[in-house]
Design a protein around this motif. Structure first.
Motif, mmCIF file in Angstrom:
data_model
loop_
_atom_site.group_PDB
_atom_site.id
_atom_site.type_symbol
_atom_site.label_atom_id
_atom_site.label_comp_id
_atom_site.label_asym_id
_atom_site.label_seq_id
_atom_site.Cartn_x
_atom_site.Cartn_y
_atom_site.Cartn_z
ATOM 1 N N PHE A 36 0.829 -1.203 0.000
ATOM 2 C CA PHE A 36 0.000 0.000 0.000
ATOM 3 C C PHE A 36 0.861 1.250 0.000
ATOM 4 O O PHE A 36 0.608 2.193 -0.748
ATOM 5 C CB PHE A 36 -0.929 0.002 1.225
ATOM 6 N N ASN A 39 2.229 1.813 -3.268
ATOM 7 C CA ASN A 39 1.221 2.244 -4.229
ATOM 8 C C ASN A 39 0.710 3.649 -3.961
ATOM 9 O O ASN A 39 0.276 4.327 -4.875
ATOM 10 C CB ASN A 39 0.043 1.264 -4.225
ATOM 11 N N PHE A 43 -0.375 7.352 -6.510
ATOM 12 C CA PHE A 43 -1.584 8.163 -6.568
ATOM 13 C C PHE A 43 -1.389 9.542 -5.929
ATOM 14 O O PHE A 43 -2.347 10.207 -5.607
ATOM 15 C CB PHE A 43 -2.737 7.431 -5.871
ATOM 16 N N ARG A 151 -7.666 -1.238 5.611
ATOM 17 C CA ARG A 151 -8.276 -0.065 4.980
ATOM 18 C C ARG A 151 -7.501 1.145 5.454
ATOM 19 O O ARG A 151 -6.636 1.069 6.334
ATOM 20 C CB ARG A 151 -9.756 0.038 5.400
ATOM 21 N N PHE A 152 -7.803 2.296 4.850
ATOM 22 C CA PHE A 152 -7.062 3.489 5.295
ATOM 23 C C PHE A 152 -7.982 4.688 5.268
ATOM 24 O O PHE A 152 -9.013 4.683 4.588
ATOM 25 C CB PHE A 152 -5.828 3.737 4.412
ATOM 26 N N LYS A 169 -8.897 9.234 -6.931
ATOM 27 C CA LYS A 169 -9.155 7.793 -6.907
ATOM 28 C C LYS A 169 -8.818 7.214 -5.540
ATOM 29 O O LYS A 169 -9.547 6.384 -4.998
ATOM 30 C CB LYS A 169 -8.300 7.087 -7.968
ATOM 31 N N LYS A 172 -11.212 8.447 -2.949
ATOM 32 C CA LYS A 172 -12.492 7.749 -3.037
ATOM 33 C C LYS A 172 -12.462 6.440 -2.242
ATOM 34 O O LYS A 172 -13.473 6.009 -1.685
ATOM 35 C CB LYS A 172 -12.779 7.458 -4.513
ATOM 36 N N LEU A 173 -11.278 5.800 -2.247
ATOM 37 C CA LEU A 173 -11.169 4.513 -1.558
ATOM 38 C C LEU A 173 -11.074 4.680 -0.030
ATOM 39 O O LEU A 173 -11.352 3.761 0.726
ATOM 40 C CB LEU A 173 -9.928 3.757 -2.045
ATOM 41 N N ASN B 60 -10.397 4.295 -13.626
ATOM 42 C CA ASN B 60 -11.085 4.517 -12.355
ATOM 43 C C ASN B 60 -10.940 3.340 -11.405
ATOM 44 O O ASN B 60 -11.191 3.461 -10.213
ATOM 45 C CB ASN B 60 -12.573 4.793 -12.608
ATOM 46 N N THR B 62 -8.106 1.571 -11.180
ATOM 47 C CA THR B 62 -6.702 1.301 -10.824
ATOM 48 C C THR B 62 -6.512 1.283 -9.303
ATOM 49 O O THR B 62 -5.905 0.360 -8.752
ATOM 50 C CB THR B 62 -5.763 2.355 -11.450
ATOM 51 N N ALA B 63 -7.052 2.327 -8.660
ATOM 52 C CA ALA B 63 -6.862 2.422 -7.208
ATOM 53 C C ALA B 63 -7.544 1.256 -6.506
ATOM 54 O O ALA B 63 -6.980 0.642 -5.595
ATOM 55 C CB ALA B 63 -7.419 3.741 -6.710
ATOM 56 N N SER B 64 -8.783 0.907 -7.015
ATOM 57 C CA SER B 64 -9.530 -0.186 -6.394
ATOM 58 C C SER B 64 -8.730 -1.473 -6.453
ATOM 59 O O SER B 64 -8.662 -2.226 -5.478
ATOM 60 C CB SER B 64 -10.857 -0.393 -7.115
ATOM 61 N N THR B 66 -5.442 -1.738 -6.984
ATOM 62 C CA THR B 66 -4.195 -1.589 -6.254
ATOM 63 C C THR B 66 -4.410 -1.782 -4.748
ATOM 64 O O THR B 66 -3.620 -2.435 -4.065
ATOM 65 C CB THR B 66 -3.609 -0.188 -6.512
ATOM 66 N N PHE B 67 -5.523 -1.213 -4.268
ATOM 67 C CA PHE B 67 -5.735 -1.295 -2.830
ATOM 68 C C PHE B 67 -6.790 -2.336 -2.466
ATOM 69 O O PHE B 67 -7.391 -2.281 -1.411
ATOM 70 C CB PHE B 67 -6.109 0.094 -2.284
ATOM 71 N N ASP B 68 -7.041 -3.253 -3.424
ATOM 72 C CA ASP B 68 -7.865 -4.431 -3.186
ATOM 73 C C ASP B 68 -9.248 -4.055 -2.650
ATOM 74 O O ASP B 68 -9.730 -4.606 -1.682
ATOM 75 C CB ASP B 68 -7.146 -5.366 -2.194
ATOM 76 N N ASN B 69 -9.880 -3.040 -3.286
ATOM 77 C CA ASN B 69 -11.183 -2.599 -2.826
ATOM 78 C C ASN B 69 -12.249 -2.984 -3.854
ATOM 79 O O ASN B 69 -12.536 -2.265 -4.800
ATOM 80 C CB ASN B 69 -11.165 -1.078 -2.625
ATOM 81 N N ARG B 70 -12.822 -4.193 -3.679
ATOM 82 C CA ARG B 70 -13.766 -4.724 -4.663
ATOM 83 C C ARG B 70 -15.052 -3.903 -4.701
ATOM 84 O O ARG B 70 -15.657 -3.716 -5.766
ATOM 85 C CB ARG B 70 -14.128 -6.168 -4.326
ATOM 86 N N ASP B 72 -15.516 -0.790 -4.210
ATOM 87 C CA ASP B 72 -15.336 0.432 -4.989
ATOM 88 C C ASP B 72 -15.307 0.126 -6.487
ATOM 89 O O ASP B 72 -15.925 0.817 -7.307
ATOM 90 C CB ASP B 72 -14.023 1.107 -4.587
ATOM 91 N N THR B 95 -3.514 -11.334 -11.739
ATOM 92 C CA THR B 95 -3.444 -12.788 -11.915
ATOM 93 C C THR B 95 -4.514 -13.304 -12.847
ATOM 94 O O THR B 95 -4.489 -14.461 -13.243
ATOM 95 C CB THR B 95 -3.617 -13.497 -10.561
#
Lengths: 184, 488
Positions: A36, A39, A43, A151-152, A169, A172-173, B60, B62-64, B66-70, B72, B95
C-alpha cells in the motif's frame, strides 16, 4: 490429435492455476501495508521542490521499524515511482527523515507521535501511520483493519496544506476524514 | 433473354427502362456502398467509444485494484448502467482472477470466454467483446472486459436502409418523371419518322416530308429519309412519264395496227370479191366454151343429117364425138367446185354413155364397165386424156363387136405411183387384125391417140388377149401440176 492436444492443454492450464494458488499464500499484514505504501506513491503528486532534481531518488522513510523496512525493501526492489528509483531510509529520529517523501511511522503513538508529526508539519511529506488518532494528530494516511482487510483513512486537508496532492481515486477509496480542529 | 425482352419493347419504354434500370442500379450500388462504408465507420466509432469507456473505467479502477477494494470497483462498474448498450463487464486483477463485475438486468455473467483471448476486440453476431489492459504507471495492474450489444449498429443499419430505400424511391420516381418527359426528345422524332414511313407505305404519297427537329443522328436520319423520299418521288415521276409515253406508243401502235388490219381486211375482201368474180367469170367461160362446143356439136349434127355418104357421116360423127368430149370436160369443170380439175371417173362415165347413145348400136348390146378410180385431173391433162378415151371407146364401138350380139368395154384409170397414171380401155371383142399396125395407121383416131400420148409424154401398150386392151401410161407434167396447185 487435436482432441488430445486440447485435453493436454486443459490439464496443463489447470495445473498452472493450481500452482499459482499454492504459491500465493496469504500475504502478511506488513506485506500488504508495504505494498500500500508503495502504491500510495503512484496516486500522489509532490511539488517539484520536494526533489533535488529530475532524476533524484524517491525516498521512503521508515521510523524505528527494521522488520517493515526489510519487507518494503524486498517489495520495491528494481521498481520505480514516477520515473524515479526508490530509496528506503530507516531512522529513529524524525529529524533525519525530513528529506523523505513518504514517512511511515508504524504503530508509534502519543506523545512521541505528536512531536514526530509536528516535525513534518508543512513539509511535503506523506505521513502514514497505524496509531489510532494518527490523522487527528496531523498525520495524512492511517491504516486500520476492517473485515480482515487493511483499509485506510486520509486527511486530505492536511495533505493539501503540506503541498501534496492525493489522487481523487485514492481519496475515493479512503474512509473520509474531516479534521476536527480544536478537538485536540 | 434480357436483350430479347428489350428488343420487344417500344423505343419509348426501351429508353425509360434503360435509364431506370441504370439509375436504379447506380442508386442501389451507391446506397449499398454508403451503407457498408457507414457500417464500417460506425463500427470504428463503436470500437473507439468502447475503448474510451474501457480506459476510463479501467483507470477509475486502478486504485480499487491496487488497494484491493472490490466494493469500490463494483461501484465504478455499476456506473456502466448509464450505458444501455453494455451487456456486461468485469475487471480482473493481475493474476486474471475476476475482481469485480457488472451485468445488465437480465444478462448473465459470461465473460470467461473473453479472458483467454488477447487484448483487443471481437465482433460476434449480436455483440462486441472488448478486452483491455489496465495500466498504472506503465505497469499492467489488471484488465477490463466489456461486452456490448450491437443494437445501435443494427438500428443504424435499419435506419440507413430505410433512408437509402426512400432516397432510391424518390430519386427513382423523379428519374421516371424526368425520363418520361425527356425521352420525347429522342423517341418523338423517331416515332414521327416511323409513323410517316407507315403513312407513306399506306398512301404511297411520296411528296410527304418529315420535319427536321434536331441536329443529331436522328436529324441526319430524317434528312436522309427525306432525300430518299424525294429520290423515290422523282423516280416515280420518271416512271409515270415513261409509262405515259409507253401507253401513248402502245395506243398509237394499236391504232396503226387496227388501221393496217382494216386495210388488210378490206384488201382481203377485195381479193375475195375479185376471186368470186373470177370464179364466176371462169365458170361463165367454161359454160360458154361448153355451150359453144355444144353449138358446134349441134351444127355438126344438123349438117350431118343432110349427108348420105356413110364415110362422111362417120367423119362428122367422129368430129361430133371429139367436140363433145371436150365440151363435157368444160361442163364438168364449171360444175365442179374447184374449176380447175375434174373427177375423171365421172367424166369417163358420162362420155361412155354419150358415145353409146351416139353410136346407136342396133345389132349388138354393148355394156360399159367403168372401173376408173376417182382421180382428179387438171384441165391440161384432162383434155388429151378425154380425147384419147373418146378415140379408144369410139374405136371399140366401131370395130370390136363386128358380128357380135353383145360386148363389154372396161375402163380403168388408176395410179401406179404418186404422179403416174394408167388409162386402160379393154374390150372382149374380135381383136385387131394382124395386118394393122396401130402405131402407123392412116386412121385419124389412132393418129390422134399417138399424138396426144406423146403430148402427155406417155407410152401406149397394146394387149391382145381375150379382146383388145390399150393401156396408156403417163404422168401429169410437173409444170402443169405446179400451176394447178398454185391456182388451188
Amino acid at each position: 490429435m487435436r482432441k488430445i492436444a486440447c485435453i493436454c492443454m486443459m490439464i496443463l492450464s489447470i495445473l498452472a492455476c493450481f500452482s499459482t494458488i499454492v504459491a500465493q499464500e496469504k500475504p502478511s499484514e506488513e506485506q500488504v501495508k508495504a505494498a500500500f505504501l508503495y502504491n500510495f506513491a503512484k496516486f500522489t503528486e509532490w511539488p517539484a521542490s520536494a526533489f533535488k532534481n529530475k532524476t533524484s531518488d524517491f525516498v521512503i522513510g521508515v521510523l524505528q521499524n527494521d522488520n517493515f523496512a526489510g519487507k518494503l525493501t524486498d517489495l520495491v526492489k528494481n521498481k520505480q515511482v514516477q520515473g524515479r528509483a526508490i530509496k528506503i531510509t530507516i531512522d529513529d529520529s524524525p529529524e533525519n527523515l525530513k528529506g523523505c517523501h513518504i514517512v511511515y511511522t508504524g504503530t508509534i503513538s502519543s506523545p512521541l507521535l505528536e512531536s514526530t508529526l509536528s516535525t513534518f508539519d508543512k513539509l511535503p511529506i506523506l505521513t502514514v501511520g497505524d496509531a489510532s488518532g494518527f490523522v487527528q494528530l496531523g498525520g495524512i494516511i492511517r491504516f486500520f483493519p476492517l473485515d480482515e482487510k487493511i483499509r485506510f483513512e486520509i486527511n486530505a486537508e492536511k495533505a493539501n496544506s503540506a503541498g501534496i496532492r492525493i489522487s481523487s481515486k485514492l481519496l475515493k477509496l479512503a474512509t473520509p476524514f474531516k479534521a476536527q480542529i480544536g478537538e485536540h | 433473354m434480357l436483350s430479347k425482352w428489350i428488343n420487344a419493347c417500344s423505343i419509348k419504354s426501351k429508353l425509360i427502362n434503360i435509364v431506370m434500370i441504370s439509375s436504379c442500379l447506380g442508386l442501389i450500388v451507391a446506397g449499398t456502398a454508403f451503407i457498408v462504408f457507414d457500417r464500417i465507420s460506425f463500427k470504428q466509432t463503436i470500437v473507439h467509444k468502447m475503448e474510451t469507456l474501457a480506459d476510463i473505467i479501467g483507470s477509475n479502477c486502478t486504485a480499487s485494484i491496487t488497494f484491493d477494494n472490490r466494493r469500490d470497483a463494483t461501484e465504478t462498474l455499476d456506473a456502466l448502467a448509464a450505458e444501455k448498450h453494455i451487456l456486461s463487464a468485469n475487471v480482473r486483477d493481475k493474476t486474471g482472477a475476476v475482481f469485480a463485475f457488472y451485468n445488465r438486468v437480465g444478462q448473465n455473467f459470461d465473460l470467461d470466454t473473453s479472458y483467454n483471448r488477447n487484448y483487443g476486440y471481437e465482433f460476434k453476431n449480436d455483440f462486441i467483446v472488448f478486452h483491455r489492459p489496465i495500466y498504472l504507471e506503465n505497469e499492467i495492474v489488471g484488465s477490463i472486459a466489456l461486452k456490448a450489444d450491437l443494437e445501435e449498429l443494427k438500428a443504424r443499419l435499419r435506419y440507413n436502409v430505410t433512408v437509402v430505400a426512400i432516397i432510391i424511391m424518390i430519386v427513382g420516381l423523379l428519374t421516371l418523371v424526368l425520363v418520361t418527359r425527356l425521352q420525347k426528345f429522342i423517341s418523338d422524332p423517331v416515332l414521327k419518322l416511323a409513323s410517316l414511313a407507315e403513312q407513306i407505305s399506306k398512301s404511297k404519297d411520296y411528296t410527304l416530308r418529315a420535319p427536321k427537329e434536331s441536329h443529331d443522328e436522328v436529324g441526319k436520319l430524317v434528312e436522309t429519309f427525306n432525300a430518299m423520299l424525294s429520290e423515290i418521288h422523282e423516280r416515280d415521276m420518271q416512271l409515270l412519264h415513261a409509262q405515259d409515253r409507253l401507253e401513248m406508243r402502245v395506243l398509237e401502235r394499236t391504232t396503226e395496227l387496227e388501221k393496217e388490219i382494216q386495210e388488210r381486211r378490206s384488201v382481203e375482201d377485195k381479193i375475195r370479191e375479185s376471186l368470186a368474180e373470177k370464179e364466176v367469170l371462169l365458170k361463165e367461160i367454161h359454160h360458154r366454151v361448153k355451150n359453144n362446143l355444144q353449138v358446134i356439136t349441134s351444127l355438126l349434127n344438123l349438117q350431118s343429117r343432110k349427108i348420105k355418104d356413110p364415110t362422111t357421116l362417120e367423119m362428122f360423127r367422129d368430129s361430133q364425138g371429139r367436140v363433145k368430149s371436150m365440151a363435157l370436160i368444160h361442163e364438168k369443170l364449171y360444175r365442179s367446185s374447184d374449176l380447175s380439175r375434174i373427177n375423171f371417173a365421172d367424166y369417163a362415165d358420162n362420155l361412155a354413155k354419150y358415145l353409146l347413145t351416139s353410136f346407136k348400136m342396133e345389132t349388138c348390146i354393148v355394156r360399159v364397165q367403168n372401173m376408173a378410180e376417182p382421180i382428179y385431173l387438171s384441165v391440161d391433162t384432162a383434155v388429151p386424156c378425154g380425147l384419147i378415151l373418146n378415140e379408144l371407146i369410139s374405136n371399140c364401138l366401131k370395130h370390136a363387136f363386128t358380128n357380135r350380139s353383145e360386148g363389154q368395154i372396161t375402163i380403168k384409170f388408176y395410179h401406179i405411183s404418186q404422179d403416174e397414171f394408167v388409162l386402160q380401155v379393154s374390150d372382149n371383142g374380135v381383136g385387131i387384125p394382124g395386118n394393122i399396125d396401130y402405131m402407123n395407121t392412116t386412121s385419124l383416131g389412132m393418129q390422134l391417140v399417138n399424138t396426144l400420148t406423146s403430148q402427155l409424154d406417155g407410152k401406149i401398150e397394146l394387149l391382145q388377149d381375150m379382146g383388145t386392151t390399150f393401156a396408156i401410161t403417163f404422168s401429169e407434167p410437173k409444170y402443169k401440176k405446179a400451176r394447178v396447185e398454185n391456182v388451188a
